[in-house]
Write a protein that holds these residues in place. Structure first.
Motif, short mmCIF file in Angstrom:
data_model
loop_
_atom_site.label_atom_id
_atom_site.label_comp_id
_atom_site.label_asym_id
_atom_site.label_seq_id
_atom_site.Cartn_x
_atom_site.Cartn_y
_atom_site.Cartn_z
N VAL A 160 0.85 -1.18 0.00
CA VAL A 160 0.00 0.00 0.00
C VAL A 160 0.89 1.23 0.00
N LEU A 161 0.49 2.23 -0.79
CA LEU A 161 1.28 3.45 -0.98
C LEU A 161 0.35 4.65 -0.94
N GLY A 162 0.72 5.68 -0.18
CA GLY A 162 -0.07 6.90 -0.18
C GLY A 162 -0.25 7.47 1.20
N ASN A 163 -0.85 8.66 1.24
CA ASN A 163 -1.18 9.31 2.51
C ASN A 163 -2.69 9.19 2.75
N ASP A 164 -3.43 10.24 2.46
CA ASP A 164 -4.87 10.20 2.73
C ASP A 164 -5.67 9.48 1.65
N GLU A 165 -5.06 9.22 0.49
CA GLU A 165 -5.73 8.48 -0.58
C GLU A 165 -4.84 7.31 -1.02
N PRO A 166 -4.68 6.33 -0.14
CA PRO A 166 -3.74 5.23 -0.44
C PRO A 166 -4.25 4.31 -1.54
N GLN A 167 -3.30 3.64 -2.18
CA GLN A 167 -3.62 2.67 -3.23
C GLN A 167 -2.91 1.36 -2.93
N GLY A 168 -3.54 0.26 -3.33
CA GLY A 168 -2.96 -1.07 -3.14
C GLY A 168 -2.40 -1.61 -4.44
N SER A 169 -1.32 -2.35 -4.33
CA SER A 169 -0.69 -2.98 -5.49
C SER A 169 -1.42 -4.27 -5.85
N LEU A 170 -0.95 -4.91 -6.91
CA LEU A 170 -1.36 -6.28 -7.18
C LEU A 170 -0.92 -7.15 -6.00
N PRO A 171 -1.78 -8.01 -5.48
CA PRO A 171 -1.36 -8.90 -4.39
C PRO A 171 -0.35 -9.93 -4.86
N GLY A 172 0.53 -10.34 -3.94
CA GLY A 172 1.49 -11.40 -4.21
C GLY A 172 1.35 -12.50 -3.17
N GLU A 173 1.94 -13.65 -3.47
CA GLU A 173 1.87 -14.79 -2.54
C GLU A 173 3.27 -15.21 -2.13
#
Length: 370
Positions: A238-251
């Motif tokens: 997850v990257l961001g401050n007040d409007e975070p975004q998630g990456s593609l999940p990994g295993e």
């Protein structure tokens, strides 16, 4: 900082925790990846005894990891603190102090690095810094408090219980009976406040449970015990401050019975699969849950959010938020962003900009009645 000037980044590494060597490896790897046309690096090394040392401004990486320990001496320690707190003079002069830094980039894993303590120091010095703030860092380190916030956010979790040393000493039989009734065997015993899976044991019976608790109490006064779930380990950056975004999940496909310190750092046999081979709708659900968890602890900058997906029915459980994840170019956090379209050098740029954005927003806050 003038328009054509390089941003001065204070890279902080080493530290008093048991993950000192991991931090050195991270710092060495990160220094190789900076764009030295845009940034100049000021190395801040913290010894295992907690002494600060500062090196000369770098316009190129160190040649080898051993150089990261810098030169010793009390004068270098005083200079390190002076450079950090020189930023306080900005309020009076309106300009960056020539001897200060523009932003601090902590690469300190574990205690005194990702638990809110050094973040508090940066706040006192009024200097921007990369990563989570004091509250999110402390919460991200304390698994018991973190789980309470996850419950409040409505996130599904494995069954667990937590207690402190004095409760164990006075109520051991009652606690054992409670854990056996509610969690069963096997179960996992963890220090509440420790990173990188240090101090974690799997208990298969009462005797192993007692031994696991005693072992975990070497590392912390607060213990978390969780039920065993036969599950796959899925992670999201997850990257961001007040409007975070998630990456593609990994295993993570672990080389060990569970993803412990050895599997993470020593044997080199664990595998990362990105994106995780799971149905698209479930991956998107996990991605959204990661952002919810990030917001639940008031995250900023970056975090890696870890999940369990039970093999029997694909039920998702949140495990934890790691506010200072592994950060070499080959670590899971940057690899998931790379596969999501954000390469490592651009990720560094984003993190530094997020640090500056959060700092500037905080400067506009009022701390007394008008």
């Amino acid at each position: 900082m003038g328009q054509q000037e390089r941003m001065r980044v204070g890279l902080v590494y080493g530290g008093k925790s048991g993950e000192h060597e991991v931090s050195l490896s991270t710092a060495f790897a990160v220094m190789q990846e900076f764009n030295y046309d845009k940034y100049e690096i000021i190395p801040f090394y913290i010894t295992k005894q907690g002494q600060w040392r500062v090196g000369d401004t770098r316009h190129e990486p160190f040649a080898n990891k051993e150089e990261l320990t810098l030169e010793s001496g009390e004068g270098r320690t005083v200079q390190a603190m002076a450079m950090l707190f020189a930023n306080l003079d900005r309020a009076a002069s309106g300009d960056a102090v020539s001897s200060g830094v523009d932003v601090m980039f902590p690469l300190l894993h574990g205690t005194y690095g990702e638990d809110g303590t050094i973040q508090g120091l940066f706040e006192m010095a009024n200097v921007p810094y990369v990563g989570a703030g004091v509250l999110a860092s402390a919460t991200g380190m304390d698994k018991a408090v973190m789980k309470q916030l996850f419950t409040h956010a409505g996130l599904p979790q494995c069954k667990y219980t937590d207690f402190i040393r004095v409760q164990w000493e006075k109520e051991q039989d009652a606690l054992l009976a409670k854990m056996e009734a509610e969690l069963g065997y096997p179960c996992f015993v963890k220090p509440a406040n420790l990173g990188s899976s240090v101090g974690i044991s799997k208990a298969r019976n009462r005797q192993e449970l007692i031994e696991a608790v005693q072992f975990a109490l070497r590392y912390d006064r607060k213990i978390v015990v969780e039920e065993f779930v036969d599950a796959r380990e899925i992670e999201v950056s997850v990257l961001g401050n007040d409007e975070p975004q998630g990456s593609l999940p990994g295993e993570i496909v672990s080389s060990n019975e569970f993803y412990d310190y050895k599997a993470k750092y020593l044997d080199g046999k664990s595998q990362m699969v990105i994106p995780a081979p799971i149905e698209d709708a479930l991956l998107e659900s996990i991605r959204q849950m990661a952002v919810t968890a990030y917001r639940a602890i008031d995250g900023s900058g970056l975090s890696r959010v870890d999940f369990f997906v039970r093999r029997s029915d694909m039920q998702v459980f949140i495990n934890e938020v790691n506010t200072l994840p592994g950060f070499t170019p080959f670590s899971m956090y940057p690899q998931m962003w790379k596969e999501s379209g954000l390469p490592y050098n651009e990720l560094l740029d984003r993190l530094l900009q997020l640090a500056m954005d959060r700092f500037e927003a905080k400067q506009g806050l009022q701390y007394e009645n008008a």
